[in-house]
Design an enzyme around this catalytic site. Structure first.
Site, PDB file in Angstrom:
ATOM      1  N   HIS A   4      -5.011  -2.830  33.113  1.00 27.31           N
ATOM      2  CA  HIS A   4      -4.956  -4.287  32.886  1.00 27.31           C
ATOM      3  C   HIS A   4      -3.535  -4.811  32.779  1.00 27.31           C
ATOM      4  O   HIS A   4      -3.191  -5.801  33.420  1.00 27.31           O
ATOM      5  CB  HIS A   4      -5.752  -4.657  31.641  1.00 27.31           C
ATOM      6  CG  HIS A   4      -7.142  -4.119  31.652  1.00 27.31           C
ATOM      7  ND1 HIS A   4      -7.443  -2.882  31.140  1.00 27.31           N
ATOM      8  CD2 HIS A   4      -8.288  -4.624  32.161  1.00 27.31           C
ATOM      9  CE1 HIS A   4      -8.738  -2.641  31.324  1.00 27.31           C
ATOM     10  NE2 HIS A   4      -9.271  -3.682  31.938  1.00 27.31           N
ATOM     11  N   GLY A  20      -1.659 -15.035  21.655  1.00 37.74           N
ATOM     12  CA  GLY A  20      -2.950 -14.916  22.335  1.00 37.74           C
ATOM     13  C   GLY A  20      -2.920 -15.586  23.700  1.00 37.74           C
ATOM     14  O   GLY A  20      -3.466 -15.071  24.681  1.00 37.74           O
ATOM     15  N   ARG A  24       1.546 -19.633  26.291  1.00 36.04           N
ATOM     16  CA  ARG A  24       2.512 -19.548  25.188  1.00 36.04           C
ATOM     17  C   ARG A  24       3.473 -18.379  25.440  1.00 36.04           C
ATOM     18  O   ARG A  24       4.656 -18.457  25.099  1.00 36.04           O
ATOM     19  CB  ARG A  24       1.806 -19.410  23.838  1.00 36.04           C
ATOM     20  CG  ARG A  24       2.762 -19.595  22.671  1.00 36.04           C
ATOM     21  CD  ARG A  24       2.058 -19.708  21.325  1.00 36.04           C
ATOM     22  NE  ARG A  24       1.401 -20.981  21.159  1.00 36.04           N
ATOM     23  CZ  ARG A  24       0.331 -21.172  20.388  1.00 36.04           C
ATOM     24  NH1 ARG A  24      -0.200 -20.160  19.729  1.00 36.04           N
ATOM     25  NH2 ARG A  24      -0.205 -22.366  20.277  1.00 36.04           N
ATOM     26  N   THR A  89      -2.069 -18.487  15.636  1.00 36.22           N
ATOM     27  CA  THR A  89      -2.467 -19.552  14.717  1.00 36.22           C
ATOM     28  C   THR A  89      -3.654 -19.063  13.883  1.00 36.22           C
ATOM     29  O   THR A  89      -4.297 -18.066  14.225  1.00 36.22           O
ATOM     30  CB  THR A  89      -2.877 -20.826  15.483  1.00 36.22           C
ATOM     31  OG1 THR A  89      -3.921 -20.497  16.388  1.00 36.22           O
ATOM     32  CG2 THR A  89      -1.704 -21.426  16.229  1.00 36.22           C
ATOM     33  N   GLU A 178      -8.238 -15.529  11.559  1.00 37.67           N
ATOM     34  CA  GLU A 178      -7.742 -15.531  12.945  1.00 37.67           C
ATOM     35  C   GLU A 178      -8.606 -14.521  13.701  1.00 37.67           C
ATOM     36  O   GLU A 178      -9.661 -14.145  13.197  1.00 37.67           O
ATOM     37  CB  GLU A 178      -6.226 -15.266  12.991  1.00 37.67           C
ATOM     38  CG  GLU A 178      -5.781 -13.974  12.356  1.00 37.67           C
ATOM     39  CD  GLU A 178      -5.944 -12.796  13.264  1.00 37.67           C
ATOM     40  OE1 GLU A 178      -5.233 -12.715  14.262  1.00 37.67           O
ATOM     41  OE2 GLU A 178      -6.788 -11.907  12.970  1.00 37.67           O
ATOM     42  N   MET A 179      -8.187 -14.077  14.876  1.00 31.39           N
ATOM     43  CA  MET A 179      -9.147 -13.314  15.677  1.00 31.39           C
ATOM     44  C   MET A 179      -8.631 -12.022  16.321  1.00 31.39           C
ATOM     45  O   MET A 179      -9.364 -11.405  17.092  1.00 31.39           O
ATOM     46  CB  MET A 179      -9.743 -14.221  16.768  1.00 31.39           C
ATOM     47  CG  MET A 179     -10.476 -15.427  16.194  1.00 31.39           C
ATOM     48  SD  MET A 179     -11.287 -16.420  17.446  1.00 31.39           S
ATOM     49  CE  MET A 179     -12.568 -15.313  17.991  1.00 31.39           C
ATOM     50  N   GLU A 180      -7.402 -11.592  16.041  1.00 27.15           N
ATOM     51  CA  GLU A 180      -6.876 -10.415  16.744  1.00 27.15           C
ATOM     52  C   GLU A 180      -6.182  -9.369  15.871  1.00 27.15           C
ATOM     53  O   GLU A 180      -6.066  -8.206  16.264  1.00 27.15           O
ATOM     54  CB  GLU A 180      -5.880 -10.843  17.843  1.00 27.15           C
ATOM     55  CG  GLU A 180      -6.475 -11.596  19.022  1.00 27.15           C
ATOM     56  CD  GLU A 180      -6.648 -13.085  18.739  1.00 27.15           C
ATOM     57  OE1 GLU A 180      -6.004 -13.593  17.796  1.00 27.15           O
ATOM     58  OE2 GLU A 180      -7.455 -13.746  19.433  1.00 27.15           O
ATOM     59  N   SER A 202      -3.076 -23.744  11.741  1.00 29.08           N
ATOM     60  CA  SER A 202      -3.385 -24.833  12.684  1.00 29.08           C
ATOM     61  C   SER A 202      -4.578 -25.659  12.220  1.00 29.08           C
ATOM     62  O   SER A 202      -4.789 -26.764  12.704  1.00 29.08           O
ATOM     63  CB  SER A 202      -3.672 -24.273  14.080  1.00 29.08           C
ATOM     64  OG  SER A 202      -4.783 -23.406  14.038  1.00 29.08           O
ATOM     65  N   ASP A 203      -5.387 -25.096  11.308  1.00 25.78           N
ATOM     66  CA  ASP A 203      -6.475 -25.860  10.691  1.00 25.78           C
ATOM     67  C   ASP A 203      -6.578 -25.438   9.233  1.00 25.78           C
ATOM     68  O   ASP A 203      -6.242 -24.313   8.891  1.00 25.78           O
ATOM     69  CB  ASP A 203      -7.877 -25.572  11.270  1.00 25.78           C
ATOM     70  CG  ASP A 203      -7.884 -24.906  12.603  1.00 25.78           C
ATOM     71  OD1 ASP A 203      -8.421 -25.490  13.524  1.00 25.78           O
ATOM     72  OD2 ASP A 203      -7.363 -23.770  12.731  1.00 25.78           O
TER      73      ASP A 203
HETATM   74  N1  HPA Z   1     -10.920 -19.472  13.227  1.00 28.24           N
HETATM   75  C1  HPA Z   1     -10.524 -18.395  13.889  1.00 28.24           C
HETATM   76  N2  HPA Z   1      -9.341 -18.303  14.465  1.00 28.24           N
HETATM   77  C2  HPA Z   1      -8.515 -19.346  14.365  1.00 28.24           C
HETATM   78  C3  HPA Z   1      -8.862 -20.498  13.686  1.00 28.24           C
HETATM   79  C4  HPA Z   1     -10.127 -20.548  13.073  1.00 28.24           C
HETATM   80  O1  HPA Z   1     -10.509 -21.543  12.448  1.00 28.24           O
HETATM   81  N3  HPA Z   1      -7.837 -21.367  13.786  1.00 28.24           N
HETATM   82  C5  HPA Z   1      -6.885 -20.764  14.518  1.00 28.24           C
HETATM   83  N4  HPA Z   1      -7.281 -19.537  14.867  1.00 28.24           N
END
Ligand code: HPA
Length: 234
Positions: A4, A20, A24, A89, A178-180, A202-203
């Protein structure tokens, strides 16, 4: 050549920033690197190598979620990467977190399928490498940015129908979602590399979800990337 991240050993520096988002990655290379060179574009997962203050550095997109990040990190290690720093983020759970704050993840609770597949379900605590956390702490302190150090949770879900159920994550001291990171920390640990993770809020996730403006996000991410480069090369 990996399947990959299609590049040759030597194409990547030992230190790699991991956003991610592929765009970016391109932005970071063009804005912050001296002499950036595109080293892989397979599947649109852009990777660049250049230098920062005269020292080699790379940036490689991981895509979204632990399965994608796990593939990218495994292949980067095969290609010789040793210091891996996610720049991303997060959604803030901690009450004191404000939009644009910086989070330095010390650990990532693995609420994902990738880490439990790797560990065959055995309880495991994915952690950032101390050297990276230490360097990030000092880089953040020098910058004067509002910074929170602590655990995050890596979720498989962005659109989670039940965000922070019953305030569980907050009560456990988890700062943000977050997710990673969990997959990145786990693969790095298994492969003898050092990984860390810097996140911009970011939120904020409370009674309602409040999102940062695009303009404020750009400024906060720019500052985080400078801090990440200081962490790797400071
Ligand atoms: N959830 C998961 N990942 C994220 C979020 C979220 O609210 N905001 C930025 N990355």
């Amino acid at each position: 050549m990996p399947v990959h991240v299609r590049a040759e050993p030597g194409d990547f520096a030992e230190s790699v920033l991991l956003p991610g988002d592929p765009l970016r990655a391109e932005y970071i290379a063009r804005t912050f690197f001296e002499s950036p060179r595109l080293v892989t574009r397979e599947r649109g997962m852009l990777g660049y190598t250049g230098s920062y203050r005269g020292r080699p550095v790379s940036v490689q997109a991981t895509g979204m979620g632990c399965p994608s990040a796990a593939i990218v990190v495994e292949e980067l290690v095969q290609l010789g990467a040793r210091n891996l720093l996610r720049v991303g983020t997060c959604g803030g759970y901690h009450r004191e977190l404000q939009l644009g704050d910086l989070v330095v993840a010390t650990a990532a609770a693995p609420q994902d399928g990738t880490v439990s597949s790797l560990t065959r379900g055995v309880p495991y605590a994915p952690a950032a490498h101390f050297d990276v956390v230490h360097a990030a702490y000092h880089a953040a302190e020098r910058s004067g940015r509002r910074t929170f150090m602590g655990p995050v949770v890596s979720s498989d879900l962005f659109y989670d129908p039940v965000e922070d159920p019953a305030g569980l994550w907050s009560r456990l001291g988890v700062l943000a979602v977050e997710m990673e990171a969990a997959a990145i920390f786990t693969i790095a640990a298994m492969r003898g590399a050092r990984a860390g993770c810097l996140l911009t809020v970011s939120d904020t996730i409370g009674e309602e979800v409040v999102r940062i403006s695009d303009e404020d996000l750009r400024a906060a991410v720019d500052n985080m990337v400078e801090l990440a480069l200081d962490t790797l090369h400071g």
